[in-house]
Design a protein around this motif. Structure first.
Motif, PDB file in Angstrom:
ATOM      1  N   ILE C 122     -23.614  42.407  -5.068  1.00  0.00           N
ATOM      2  CA  ILE C 122     -24.829  43.209  -5.219  1.00  0.00           C
ATOM      3  C   ILE C 122     -25.665  42.687  -6.389  1.00  0.00           C
ATOM      4  O   ILE C 122     -26.897  42.626  -6.331  1.00  0.00           O
ATOM      5  N   GLY C 123     -24.957  42.290  -7.451  1.00  0.00           N
ATOM      6  CA  GLY C 123     -25.656  41.719  -8.603  1.00  0.00           C
ATOM      7  C   GLY C 123     -26.447  40.483  -8.202  1.00  0.00           C
ATOM      8  O   GLY C 123     -27.624  40.333  -8.535  1.00  0.00           O
ATOM      9  N   ILE C 124     -25.810  39.602  -7.444  1.00  0.00           N
ATOM     10  CA  ILE C 124     -26.474  38.376  -6.996  1.00  0.00           C
ATOM     11  C   ILE C 124     -27.706  38.707  -6.136  1.00  0.00           C
ATOM     12  O   ILE C 124     -28.764  38.102  -6.257  1.00  0.00           O
ATOM     13  N   PHE C 125     -27.524  39.739  -5.279  1.00  0.00           N
ATOM     14  CA  PHE C 125     -28.627  40.171  -4.415  1.00  0.00           C
ATOM     15  C   PHE C 125     -29.825  40.607  -5.264  1.00  0.00           C
ATOM     16  O   PHE C 125     -30.973  40.211  -5.012  1.00  0.00           O
ATOM     17  N   SER C 126     -29.527  41.408  -6.289  1.00  0.00           N
ATOM     18  CA  SER C 126     -30.589  41.871  -7.176  1.00  0.00           C
ATOM     19  C   SER C 126     -31.210  40.688  -7.924  1.00  0.00           C
ATOM     20  O   SER C 126     -32.410  40.638  -8.155  1.00  0.00           O
ATOM     21  N   TYR C 127     -30.367  39.728  -8.278  1.00  0.00           N
ATOM     22  CA  TYR C 127     -30.861  38.525  -8.962  1.00  0.00           C
ATOM     23  C   TYR C 127     -31.888  37.811  -8.084  1.00  0.00           C
ATOM     24  O   TYR C 127     -32.990  37.496  -8.511  1.00  0.00           O
ATOM     25  N   ALA C 128     -31.508  37.629  -6.829  1.00  0.00           N
ATOM     26  CA  ALA C 128     -32.389  36.910  -5.911  1.00  0.00           C
ATOM     27  C   ALA C 128     -33.681  37.679  -5.668  1.00  0.00           C
ATOM     28  O   ALA C 128     -34.757  37.106  -5.528  1.00  0.00           O
ATOM     29  N   LEU C 129     -33.554  39.016  -5.614  1.00  0.00           N
ATOM     30  CA  LEU C 129     -34.715  39.821  -5.236  1.00  0.00           C
ATOM     31  C   LEU C 129     -35.626  40.125  -6.421  1.00  0.00           C
ATOM     32  O   LEU C 129     -36.844  40.086  -6.313  1.00  0.00           O
ATOM     33  N   ILE C 130     -35.022  40.448  -7.568  1.00  0.00           N
ATOM     34  CA  ILE C 130     -35.834  40.958  -8.673  1.00  0.00           C
ATOM     35  C   ILE C 130     -35.856  40.014  -9.869  1.00  0.00           C
ATOM     36  O   ILE C 130     -36.925  39.732 -10.414  1.00  0.00           O
ATOM     37  N   VAL C 131     -34.676  39.509 -10.233  1.00  0.00           N
ATOM     38  CA  VAL C 131     -34.666  38.649 -11.432  1.00  0.00           C
ATOM     39  C   VAL C 131     -35.584  37.443 -11.238  1.00  0.00           C
ATOM     40  O   VAL C 131     -36.367  37.098 -12.123  1.00  0.00           O
ATOM     41  N   LEU C 132     -35.552  36.873 -10.055  1.00  0.00           N
ATOM     42  CA  LEU C 132     -36.382  35.694  -9.815  1.00  0.00           C
ATOM     43  C   LEU C 132     -37.870  36.020  -9.896  1.00  0.00           C
ATOM     44  O   LEU C 132     -38.682  35.167 -10.198  1.00  0.00           O
ATOM     45  N   ALA C 133     -38.211  37.305  -9.626  1.00  0.00           N
ATOM     46  CA  ALA C 133     -39.620  37.702  -9.693  1.00  0.00           C
ATOM     47  C   ALA C 133     -39.989  38.216 -11.083  1.00  0.00           C
ATOM     48  O   ALA C 133     -40.995  37.818 -11.662  1.00  0.00           O
ATOM     49  N   VAL C 134     -39.168  39.139 -11.615  1.00  0.00           N
ATOM     50  CA  VAL C 134     -39.517  39.817 -12.863  1.00  0.00           C
ATOM     51  C   VAL C 134     -38.819  39.181 -14.062  1.00  0.00           C
ATOM     52  O   VAL C 134     -39.293  39.264 -15.184  1.00  0.00           O
ATOM     53  N   GLY C 135     -37.657  38.606 -13.815  1.00  0.00           N
ATOM     54  CA  GLY C 135     -36.842  38.083 -14.910  1.00  0.00           C
ATOM     55  C   GLY C 135     -35.693  39.022 -15.178  1.00  0.00           C
ATOM     56  O   GLY C 135     -35.618  40.127 -14.614  1.00  0.00           O
ATOM     57  N   PHE C 136     -34.756  38.582 -16.039  1.00  0.00           N
ATOM     58  CA  PHE C 136     -33.644  39.457 -16.417  1.00  0.00           C
ATOM     59  C   PHE C 136     -34.208  40.720 -17.041  1.00  0.00           C
ATOM     60  O   PHE C 136     -35.005  40.654 -17.975  1.00  0.00           O
ATOM     61  N   SER C 137     -33.797  41.892 -16.504  1.00  0.00           N
ATOM     62  CA  SER C 137     -34.476  43.113 -16.960  1.00  0.00           C
ATOM     63  C   SER C 137     -33.674  44.363 -16.622  1.00  0.00           C
ATOM     64  O   SER C 137     -32.737  44.330 -15.815  1.00  0.00           O
ATOM     65  N   VAL C 138     -34.056  45.457 -17.260  1.00  0.00           N
ATOM     66  CA  VAL C 138     -33.463  46.763 -16.961  1.00  0.00           C
ATOM     67  C   VAL C 138     -33.680  47.096 -15.488  1.00  0.00           C
ATOM     68  O   VAL C 138     -32.779  47.614 -14.810  1.00  0.00           O
ATOM     69  N   ILE C 139     -34.867  46.790 -14.990  1.00  0.00           N
ATOM     70  CA  ILE C 139     -35.174  47.106 -13.589  1.00  0.00           C
ATOM     71  C   ILE C 139     -34.190  46.424 -12.656  1.00  0.00           C
ATOM     72  O   ILE C 139     -33.604  47.056 -11.770  1.00  0.00           O
ATOM     73  N   ALA C 140     -33.953  45.150 -12.906  1.00  0.00           N
ATOM     74  CA  ALA C 140     -33.043  44.409 -12.033  1.00  0.00           C
ATOM     75  C   ALA C 140     -31.642  44.992 -12.092  1.00  0.00           C
ATOM     76  O   ALA C 140     -30.968  45.167 -11.066  1.00  0.00           O
ATOM     77  N   ALA C 141     -31.197  45.336 -13.321  1.00  0.00           N
ATOM     78  CA  ALA C 141     -29.856  45.893 -13.474  1.00  0.00           C
ATOM     79  C   ALA C 141     -29.752  47.245 -12.791  1.00  0.00           C
ATOM     80  O   ALA C 141     -28.799  47.535 -12.063  1.00  0.00           O
ATOM     81  N   SER C 142     -30.748  48.106 -13.044  1.00  0.00           N
ATOM     82  CA  SER C 142     -30.716  49.438 -12.463  1.00  0.00           C
ATOM     83  C   SER C 142     -30.777  49.376 -10.945  1.00  0.00           C
ATOM     84  O   SER C 142     -30.142  50.170 -10.248  1.00  0.00           O
ATOM     85  N   PHE C 143     -31.546  48.407 -10.449  1.00  0.00           N
ATOM     86  CA  PHE C 143     -31.623  48.241  -8.997  1.00  0.00           C
ATOM     87  C   PHE C 143     -30.236  47.918  -8.442  1.00  0.00           C
ATOM     88  O   PHE C 143     -29.787  48.541  -7.478  1.00  0.00           O
ATOM     89  N   ALA C 144     -29.544  46.989  -9.093  1.00  0.00           N
ATOM     90  CA  ALA C 144     -28.205  46.618  -8.629  1.00  0.00           C
ATOM     91  C   ALA C 144     -27.263  47.815  -8.721  1.00  0.00           C
ATOM     92  O   ALA C 144     -26.522  48.128  -7.780  1.00  0.00           O
ATOM     93  N   LEU C 145     -27.307  48.484  -9.883  1.00  0.00           N
ATOM     94  CA  LEU C 145     -26.392  49.613 -10.070  1.00  0.00           C
ATOM     95  C   LEU C 145     -26.688  50.740  -9.085  1.00  0.00           C
ATOM     96  O   LEU C 145     -25.781  51.415  -8.593  1.00  0.00           O
ATOM     97  N   SER C 146     -27.969  50.948  -8.784  1.00  0.00           N
ATOM     98  CA  SER C 146     -28.287  52.040  -7.863  1.00  0.00           C
ATOM     99  C   SER C 146     -27.778  51.723  -6.452  1.00  0.00           C
ATOM    100  O   SER C 146     -27.405  52.630  -5.709  1.00  0.00           O
ATOM    101  N   ILE C 147     -27.728  50.441  -6.119  1.00  0.00           N
ATOM    102  CA  ILE C 147     -27.171  50.088  -4.804  1.00  0.00           C
ATOM    103  C   ILE C 147     -25.671  50.399  -4.769  1.00  0.00           C
ATOM    104  O   ILE C 147     -25.128  50.782  -3.737  1.00  0.00           O
ATOM    105  N   ILE C 148     -25.028  50.266  -5.933  1.00  0.00           N
ATOM    106  CA  ILE C 148     -23.619  50.666  -6.000  1.00  0.00           C
ATOM    107  C   ILE C 148     -23.506  52.192  -5.937  1.00  0.00           C
ATOM    108  O   ILE C 148     -22.605  52.748  -5.323  1.00  0.00           O
ATOM    109  N   MET C 149     -24.455  52.848  -6.562  1.00  0.00           N
ATOM    110  CA  MET C 149     -24.400  54.303  -6.681  1.00  0.00           C
ATOM    111  C   MET C 149     -24.687  55.012  -5.354  1.00  0.00           C
ATOM    112  O   MET C 149     -24.032  56.002  -5.005  1.00  0.00           O
ATOM    113  N   ILE C 150     -25.681  54.503  -4.637  1.00  0.00           N
ATOM    114  CA  ILE C 150     -26.165  55.232  -3.456  1.00  0.00           C
ATOM    115  C   ILE C 150     -25.058  55.597  -2.452  1.00  0.00           C
ATOM    116  O   ILE C 150     -24.945  56.762  -2.068  1.00  0.00           O
ATOM    117  N   PRO C 151     -24.221  54.631  -2.033  1.00  0.00           N
ATOM    118  CA  PRO C 151     -23.206  55.031  -1.043  1.00  0.00           C
ATOM    119  C   PRO C 151     -22.244  56.102  -1.570  1.00  0.00           C
ATOM    120  O   PRO C 151     -21.823  56.968  -0.808  1.00  0.00           O
TER     121      PRO C 151
END
Lengths: 214, 253, 279
Positions: C122-151
């Motif tokens: 999931i981290g890698i997925f967020s990296y590909a989707l957000i880090v590459l666009a925005v950079g290493f960031s809280v948003i990217a981390a929270s996005f990854a963590l929320s994907i873990i959280m949602i299910p």
């Protein structure tokens, strides 16, 4: 599946049938007395008292059934009808006793005029067979027979009126005979009435219809 | 204006492919208690659930036929079932007050969600409904307590008060006393008689004696069919159908 | 065999089995307690006022603290909840209340699959989707963590709502309440403690995640500087500090570990209390 109430209802029927038999005995003894003068007052008294006792028992059992089972529909109609029928049967016994008392007091009608004895024989025979028939209907539930019972009741009524009309005009009959014959005939007429009431109860019990046969 | 509050015409109901109600025709008198009795699985509960359109909420459930409430078919297109349910209240077998709400809020919730906002009006509705349900004196000092803190019988009367608060015209009761002790049940029965002065009450019961005690009219359902329907005294004195006779005298099965 | 010896044999068997059960329990608890004991023993030295108020020390600096990591962890969790809780709860409501829809079977299936995906993926997925666009960031981390959280939230919400008795739902519907009002005002309200429990358990789970943080936020030893920048993070601190050559950093790693364990323990205790209060 048989219900607990069924056994109780069967007990009740047994008592009622027994009462019917006793009443039949009492009435036939009273008839025999009237026509042939044998004294069976004590025996009839005994039967009449037993009938009252049994009717109390029936009433008691019916209350117990109401308390225990809260009967409805046919069950309710059975207990209501049995209550009335048991009372009617005690009346049959009581009238037999009344007849017996008249015979005891006035010495029977054995020596009275032929036509009076014919009336009494006719009416008493009809009344007695009505008692027999109504108990048979109760046992067999053959409701269609009730029609002939009610016809007999009408005949008895007619005989009763005719008898009264006739005896009122007779001047040379001993007053002892007049009094006792009128009373005895009146009692047979009452017996027939109560048999008719019993028929009404049976109709209600079996069909729920409230009919008046009188 | 007819004296019938509800007229059911050719009502059929299904669960999936299983037909649970067959061609029911029945007219329910206004301001009277009509009892529906019958053995388990005879469709009596389904029947009343068709009267407030609750049946269709079960997955796979289906209805055909007409149910006229004051002459209007509640199954017509364009009729909102939610509106019907406000007119036709329902009381369930097991008392089901909302556990997370206070006694007050249990009763006030319905009117609140229907748009009553004024606190004074709400107070009045709550009090009047609880009084009607015969519960006011017992709970007037505990209105903030949870509804489930009450006894079973009180909970059921709370549910009745809750239903009354939305001002229904018909009250459907699905075996409302079967989970209660005899004393509480007797109170509910007395309440049902009182409610019939102003409401049309339809009560499902498998307690035959209860049907005899509380109802003016009684209907007997068997295997999804309406076998007999008539004044209570007549049905219990002389049922027309042999089936009814056997059911009420306990000679069934 | 006489009665008394038969019963004696039974008693002996009973004692043996009971002994074995307690032994197994003891063996299972040893690692847990030794972890807690070891972390507490080593972490406790790190704990002082500075530890809570000062940020990560620079190389060679004496003392320092983990205040920035605590701040960062809370911010990350907060943002994760902001994304994950509504989506999770709403999905849970959908699955529980609208389960007659065929769609829900599919959702339930993918939810289970999502729950089973390793967090690094999931981290890698967020990296590909957000880090590459925005950079290493809280948003990217929270996005990854929320994907873990949602299910997790979805499943616990669904289960919590299904526990609400059908009679309560029927009561509301019979009052003439529209379905959505019934769900929100009655069903969700009845289950709010259980739903909260599920959310807390999900938070406990993501608090300890380090792998997706590593690939989405990386290392950051300063204070929070915006959602499009990284922040420090407790779990990551442990990973990085423990591997560092500086002795005071290693001590901070143990201290961070202690704080993390306390947080997760604290959440679990709150969950216990909530569970006990239910009904």
């Amino acid at each position: 599946m048989s219900r607990i109430m069924d056994a109780e209802l069967r007990n009740l029927s047994t008592i009622i049938y027994k009462m019917g038999d006793l009443a039949y005995q009492a009435v036939s003894m009273a008839i025999y007395e009237s026509l042939y003068g044998r004294d069976s007052y004590d025996r009839i008294k005994e039967i009449s008292d037993t009938l009252i006792l049994l009717a109390d028992q029936v009433e008691d059992k019916i209350f117990e059934i109401i308390i225990r089972f809260q009967p409805v529909a046919s069950d309710l109609r059975i207990v209501k009808s049995y209550m009335k029928i048991s009372y009617d049967i005690t009346r049959l016994g009581r009238y037999a006793l009344d007849i017996s008392y008249i015979n005891k007091r006035f010495g029977g009608l054995g020596g009275s005029e032929e036509w009076i004895r014919t009336y009494i024989a006719d009416m008493s025979e009809k009344a007695l067979s009505m008692v027999k028939m109504v108990m048979e209907i109760l046992r067999s539930q053959k409701i269609e027979v009730i029609k002939s019972v009610s016809e007999m009741e009408e005949e008895i009524d007619k005989l009763y009126i005719n008898f009264l009309n006739k005896i009122i005009d007779e001047t040379n009959i001993k007053s002892r005979v007049v009094v006792s014959s009128v009373l005895v005939i009146r009692y047979f007429e009452r017996i027939a009435d109560h048999v008719a009431y019993m028929c009404e109860s049976i109709i209600y019990m079996l069909t729920g219809r409230k009919e008046f046969l009188r | 204006m007819s004296t019938y509050k509800i007229e059911v015409e050719k009502l059929n109901a299904w669960f999936g492919s299983k037909q649970v109600l067959k061609n029911i025709d029945m007219k329910v008198k206004d301001r009277a208690v009509t009892a529906i009795m019958g053995p388990s699985g005879c469709g009596k509960t389904t029947f009343i659930r068709c009267l407030n359109r609750m049946h269709e909420l079960t997955p796979g459930a289906r209805v055909s036929g007409r149910v006229l409430l004051d002459g209007i078919n509640i199954y017509d297109d364009g009729i909102d079932p939610v509106q019907i349910r406000r007119k036709v209240g329902m009381i369930f077998q097991k008392p089901n007050p909302f556990p997370m709400l206070s006694i007050y809020d249990n009763v006030a919730l319905g009117p609140k969600l229907n748009g009553v906002k004024d606190r004074k009006t709400l107070d009045l509705i709550v009090r009047r409904s609880l009084e009607l349900a015969g519960l006011w004196d017992e709970v007037k000092n505990d209105l903030d307590k949870s509804g489930v803190s009450l006894s079973g019988g009180q909970q059921q009367r709370l549910c009745i008060a809750r239903a009354l608060a939305v001002e229904p015209e018909v009250l459907l009761m699905d075996e409302p006393t079967s989970a209660l002790d005899p004393m509480s049940a007797a109170k509910i029965e007395a309440l049902i008689r009182k409610l019939a002065e102003n409401y049309t009450v339809i009560i499902v019961t498998h307690n035959i004696q209860q049907a005899a005690r509380v109802s003016d009219y009684v209907a007997f359902f068997y295997l999804g069919e309406l076998i007999e329907y008539g004044p209570t005294k007549d049905v219990f004195e002389k049922p027309r159908s042999e089936l009814t006779e056997r059911y009420i005298t306990g000679k069934f099965g | 065999m006489s009665g008394s010896s038969y019963y004696r044999l039974r008693r002996i068997k009973d004692v043996i089995v009971r002994f074995m059960v307690y032994l197994a329990l003891l063996i299972a608890l040893i690692p847990l307690f030794s972890v807690i004991f070891e972390v507490a023993r080593r972490g406790i030295i790190a704990i002082n006022l500075d530890f809570f108020v000062k940020p990560t020390p620079t190389v060679g600096e004496v003392g320092g603290g983990i205040a920035n990591a605590i701040q960062g962890t809370f911010i990350t969790i907060g943002l994760t909840c902001l994304i994950g809780v509504p989506i999770g709860v709403i999905s849970g409501i959908f699955l529980s209340e609208y389960s007659e829809s065929r769609f829900s079977t599919i959702i339930r299936f993918f939810n289970e699959v999502l729950n089973g995906i390793p967090s690094i993926v999931i981290g890698i997925f967020s990296y590909a989707l957000i880090v590459l666009a925005v950079g290493f960031s809280v948003i990217a981390a929270s996005f990854a963590l929320s994907i873990i959280m949602i299910p997790i939230v979805t499943r616990t919400t669904e289960e919590a709502l299904k526990l609400v008795p059908a009679t309560i739902r029927e009561a509301a519907i019979a009052l003439g309440m529209p379905r959505w009002k019934t769900v929100v005002y009655i069903v969700l309200r009845s289950a709010k403690k259980t739903v909260a429990t599920g959310i807390l358990l999900a938070i406990a789970r993501i608090t300890g995640e380090s792998a997706p943080i590593l690939v989405t936020m990386g290392y950051w030893r300063w204070w929070f500087a915006g959602l499009n920048r990284p922040v420090a993070n407790l779990a990551l601190n442990i990973f990085l500090f423990a591997n560092s050559p500086f002795e005071n950093w290693v001590v901070l790693a143990w201290g961070s570990a202690l704080i993390l364990i306390m947080m997760v323990l604290g959440i679990n205790i709150v969950v216990r209390i909530l569970m006990r209060e239910r009904y």
